[in-house]
Design an enzyme around this catalytic site. Structure first.
Site, PDB file in Angstrom:
ATOM      1  N   LYS A 178      -4.709 -10.808  -6.317  1.00 21.05           N
ATOM      2  CA  LYS A 178      -5.958 -11.130  -5.620  1.00 21.05           C
ATOM      3  C   LYS A 178      -7.047 -10.099  -5.912  1.00 21.05           C
ATOM      4  O   LYS A 178      -6.747  -8.942  -6.214  1.00 21.05           O
ATOM      5  CB  LYS A 178      -5.696 -11.269  -4.114  1.00 21.05           C
ATOM      6  CG  LYS A 178      -5.377  -9.982  -3.447  1.00 21.05           C
ATOM      7  CD  LYS A 178      -5.465 -10.062  -1.931  1.00 21.05           C
ATOM      8  CE  LYS A 178      -5.357  -8.631  -1.440  1.00 21.05           C
ATOM      9  NZ  LYS A 178      -5.336  -8.313  -0.104  1.00 21.05           N
ATOM     10  N   LYS A 237       0.833  -1.209   0.000  1.00 25.00           N
ATOM     11  CA  LYS A 237       0.000   0.000   0.000  1.00 25.00           C
ATOM     12  C   LYS A 237       0.866   1.256   0.000  1.00 25.00           C
ATOM     13  O   LYS A 237       0.505   2.267  -0.603  1.00 25.00           O
ATOM     14  CB  LYS A 237      -0.924   0.008   1.218  1.00 25.00           C
ATOM     15  CG  LYS A 237      -2.059  -1.003   1.127  1.00 25.00           C
ATOM     16  CD  LYS A 237      -3.026  -0.831   2.290  1.00 25.00           C
ATOM     17  CE  LYS A 237      -4.082  -1.917   2.322  1.00 25.00           C
ATOM     18  NZ  LYS A 237      -4.921  -1.876   3.531  1.00 25.00           N
ATOM     19  N   LYS A 241     -10.520  -4.497  -3.197  1.00 25.70           N
ATOM     20  CA  LYS A 241     -11.350  -3.288  -3.276  1.00 25.70           C
ATOM     21  C   LYS A 241     -10.583  -2.134  -3.899  1.00 25.70           C
ATOM     22  O   LYS A 241     -11.158  -1.210  -4.440  1.00 25.70           O
ATOM     23  CB  LYS A 241     -11.751  -2.840  -1.860  1.00 25.70           C
ATOM     24  CG  LYS A 241     -12.772  -3.710  -1.191  1.00 25.70           C
ATOM     25  CD  LYS A 241     -13.026  -3.181   0.229  1.00 25.70           C
ATOM     26  CE  LYS A 241     -13.603  -4.251   1.118  1.00 25.70           C
ATOM     27  NZ  LYS A 241     -13.169  -4.166   2.511  1.00 25.70           N
TER      28      LYS A 241
HETATM   29  P1  TYM Z   1     -10.370  -6.290   4.457  1.00 26.96           P
HETATM   30  O1  TYM Z   1     -11.582  -5.452   4.523  1.00 26.96           O
HETATM   31  O2  TYM Z   1      -9.296  -5.917   3.521  1.00 26.96           O
HETATM   32  O3  TYM Z   1     -10.754  -7.799   4.164  1.00 26.96           O
HETATM   33  C1  TYM Z   1     -11.769  -8.441   4.904  1.00 26.96           C
HETATM   34  C2  TYM Z   1     -11.631  -9.948   4.841  1.00 26.96           C
HETATM   35  O4  TYM Z   1     -11.727 -10.406   3.485  1.00 26.96           O
HETATM   36  C3  TYM Z   1     -10.609 -11.223   3.191  1.00 26.96           C
HETATM   37  N1  TYM Z   1     -10.261 -11.038   1.763  1.00 26.96           N
HETATM   38  C4  TYM Z   1     -10.149 -12.038   0.885  1.00 26.96           C
HETATM   39  N2  TYM Z   1     -10.304 -13.368   1.010  1.00 26.96           N
HETATM   40  C5  TYM Z   1     -10.138 -14.116  -0.100  1.00 26.96           C
HETATM   41  N3  TYM Z   1      -9.813 -13.614  -1.313  1.00 26.96           N
HETATM   42  C6  TYM Z   1      -9.644 -12.281  -1.491  1.00 26.96           C
HETATM   43  N4  TYM Z   1      -9.337 -11.787  -2.692  1.00 26.96           N
HETATM   44  C7  TYM Z   1      -9.811 -11.427  -0.347  1.00 26.96           C
HETATM   45  N5  TYM Z   1      -9.728 -10.086  -0.157  1.00 26.96           N
HETATM   46  C8  TYM Z   1     -10.008  -9.866   1.153  1.00 26.96           C
HETATM   47  C9  TYM Z   1      -9.503 -10.744   4.117  1.00 26.96           C
HETATM   48  O5  TYM Z   1      -8.529 -11.737   4.305  1.00 26.96           O
HETATM   49  C10 TYM Z   1     -10.277 -10.441   5.374  1.00 26.96           C
HETATM   50  O6  TYM Z   1     -10.490 -11.626   6.130  1.00 26.96           O
HETATM   51  N6  TYM Z   1      -7.188  -6.300   8.104  1.00 26.96           N
HETATM   52  C11 TYM Z   1      -8.493  -6.914   7.879  1.00 26.96           C
HETATM   53  C12 TYM Z   1      -9.575  -6.253   8.691  1.00 26.96           C
HETATM   54  C13 TYM Z   1      -9.439  -6.426  10.172  1.00 26.96           C
HETATM   55  C14 TYM Z   1      -9.541  -7.630  10.887  1.00 26.96           C
HETATM   56  C15 TYM Z   1      -9.378  -7.289  12.258  1.00 26.96           C
HETATM   57  C16 TYM Z   1      -9.761  -8.943  10.515  1.00 26.96           C
HETATM   58  C17 TYM Z   1      -9.218  -5.425  11.070  1.00 26.96           C
HETATM   59  N7  TYM Z   1      -9.190  -5.934  12.325  1.00 26.96           N
HETATM   60  C18 TYM Z   1      -9.429  -8.229  13.257  1.00 26.96           C
HETATM   61  C19 TYM Z   1      -9.797  -9.915  11.544  1.00 26.96           C
HETATM   62  C20 TYM Z   1      -9.625  -9.548  12.887  1.00 26.96           C
HETATM   63  C21 TYM Z   1      -8.785  -6.900   6.389  1.00 26.96           C
HETATM   64  O7  TYM Z   1      -8.109  -7.467   5.644  1.00 26.96           O
HETATM   65  O8  TYM Z   1      -9.863  -6.265   5.956  1.00 26.96           O
END
Ligand code: TYM
Length: 340
Positions: free
Chosen positions: A205, A113, A208
């Site tokens: 991957k 990022k 968003k």
């Molecule tokens: P975020 O919003 O980027 O993603 C949310 C969840 O979606 C999963 N994910 C995917 N899984 C499979 N294939 C993909 N292409 C893909 N893109 C996203 C991510 O692995 C995630 O599980 N940092 C976290 C948010 C967070 C969090 C936490 C998660 C903040 N605090 C505490 C667990 C526990 C995140 O990636 O958000």
């Protein structure tokens, strides 16, 4: 025996996509019957990159509504908004002061990022994984269901809890044995769906932040748009679909989506599609996607029609989350020696 605790969250940045559902939320739904589950909308994480203040509250509500639409049941799970539970920011600060800077500098997501933002990288972006550790550790989570891309952040949360808090600050019981301050969590990363790839590049991957809308299927995309995106998805000139060919990452991804969403599983899907051309497979995949997302979209519209219900869910969730989080924060403050 108390039930094992689960915590997870998604950022309210723009629309949730197929990766968020298949990698994370779909697995949460299965856990809510057997575990004590906490699911938060991580809005404080959403401002670690430039954000639109006019949009944040709406995106936060919409993300919570999507949790419910995907099948999270607020009578079983605690659904809440991260910024409404102040303990998240406070524990983050305590953890910041014991986390080595170089642990954060080597985080892959930070590096990826940061490259995109040049000299605009905020301290918050670097600190993102410490806030995530606070999210998890506040709830004494045993399990954290996430997609593959979050594995390194989970390892960091474990290291902070174990090496930086418990090893240094655990109080002793009457026998002189240390009483851990924070529970060390385990990641839960399922094999299927943990890494959904972009529709326009099978080697990166689904995300968003990809500027190309055609690279992802959003959970609220209408049927015509889903069909259009699938039609334009990158393919190759080879006849027949297969898993595991490193030269054909797009094929692997699309067939994997079909296997998962049709409910047929990988073996049956692979034999069904072994001789299929793209002209037959793409409409089949589009139809499968539309049918899989239809019930989510219908439930989402129901929740949107009744905003009072969502407000009640989030208020109730905030109170339940606050009680648990505050107890852990107090325990950590005491271990670090703060005046009560
Ligand atoms: P975020 O919003 O980027 O993603 C949310 C969840 O979606 C999963 N994910 C995917 N899984 C499979 N294939 C993909 N292409 C893909 N893109 C996203 C991510 O692995 C995630 O599980 N940092 C976290 C948010 C967070 C969090 C936490 C998660 C903040 N605090 C505490 C667990 C526990 C995140 O990636 O958000």
């Amino acid at each position: 025996m108390p039930r094992a605790r689960v915590l997870s969250g998604v950022q309210p940045t723009g629309a949730l996509h197929l990766g968020n559902w298949l990698g994370a939320i779909r697995n949460w739904v299965e856990l809510q019957d057997s575990h004590d589950t906490f699911f938060c909308v991580v809005d404080l994480h959403a401002i670690t990159v430039p954000h639109n203040p006019a949009q944040l509250a709406d995106d936060t509500r919409s993300t919570a509504a999507l949790y419910l639409a995907c099948g999270i049941d607020p009578t079983k799970a605690t659904v809440f908004v991260q910024s409404q539970v102040p303990a998240h920011s406070e524990l983050c600060w305590l953890l910041n002061c014991v986390t080595p800077l170089n642990w954060l500098e080597r985080m892959i997501q930070f590096k990826e990022k940061a490259v995109k933002q040049g000299d605009q990288v905020s301290v918050g972006l670097l600190d993102y994984p410490v806030l995530m550790a606070a999210d998890i550790l506040l709830y004494d989570a045993d399990l954290v269901p996430v997609g593959e891309d979050q594995k390194q952040h989970l390892e960091l949360a474990r290291d902070i809890a174990q090496q930086r808090i418990n090893a240094r600050f655990a109080p002793k019981d009457a026998e002189g044995e240390p009483i851990p301050v924070l529970k060390v969590p385990e990641p839960l990363i399922l094999k299927e769906g943990a890494r959904v790839m972009s529709l326009t590049d099978g080697r990166s991957k689904m995300s968003k932040s990809d500027p190309n809308e055609g690279s992802r299927i959003n959970l609220l995309d209408p049927p015509e748009l889903i069909t259009k995106k699938v039609k334009r998805a990158k393919t190759d000139p080879v006849m027949g679909l297969e898993f595991g060919n490193p030269e054909r990452p797009e094929t692997d991804n699309l067939l994997g989506l079909y296997a998962l969403l049709s409910g047929k599983g990988r073996d049956a899907a692979a034999s069904e599609c072994a001789d299929m051309g793209w002209g037959t497979f793409k409409p089949l995949l589009a139809e499968t996607l539309v049918e899989a997302l239809r019930p989510i979209q219908e439930r989402y519209n129901d929740f949107n029609a009744d905003p009072g219900e969502l407000d009640r869910v989030l208020k109730d969730g905030r109170e339940r989350a606050n009680a648990v989080a505050q107890a852990t924060l107090n325990r950590t403050r005491a271990a670090l020696g703060f005046l009560p």
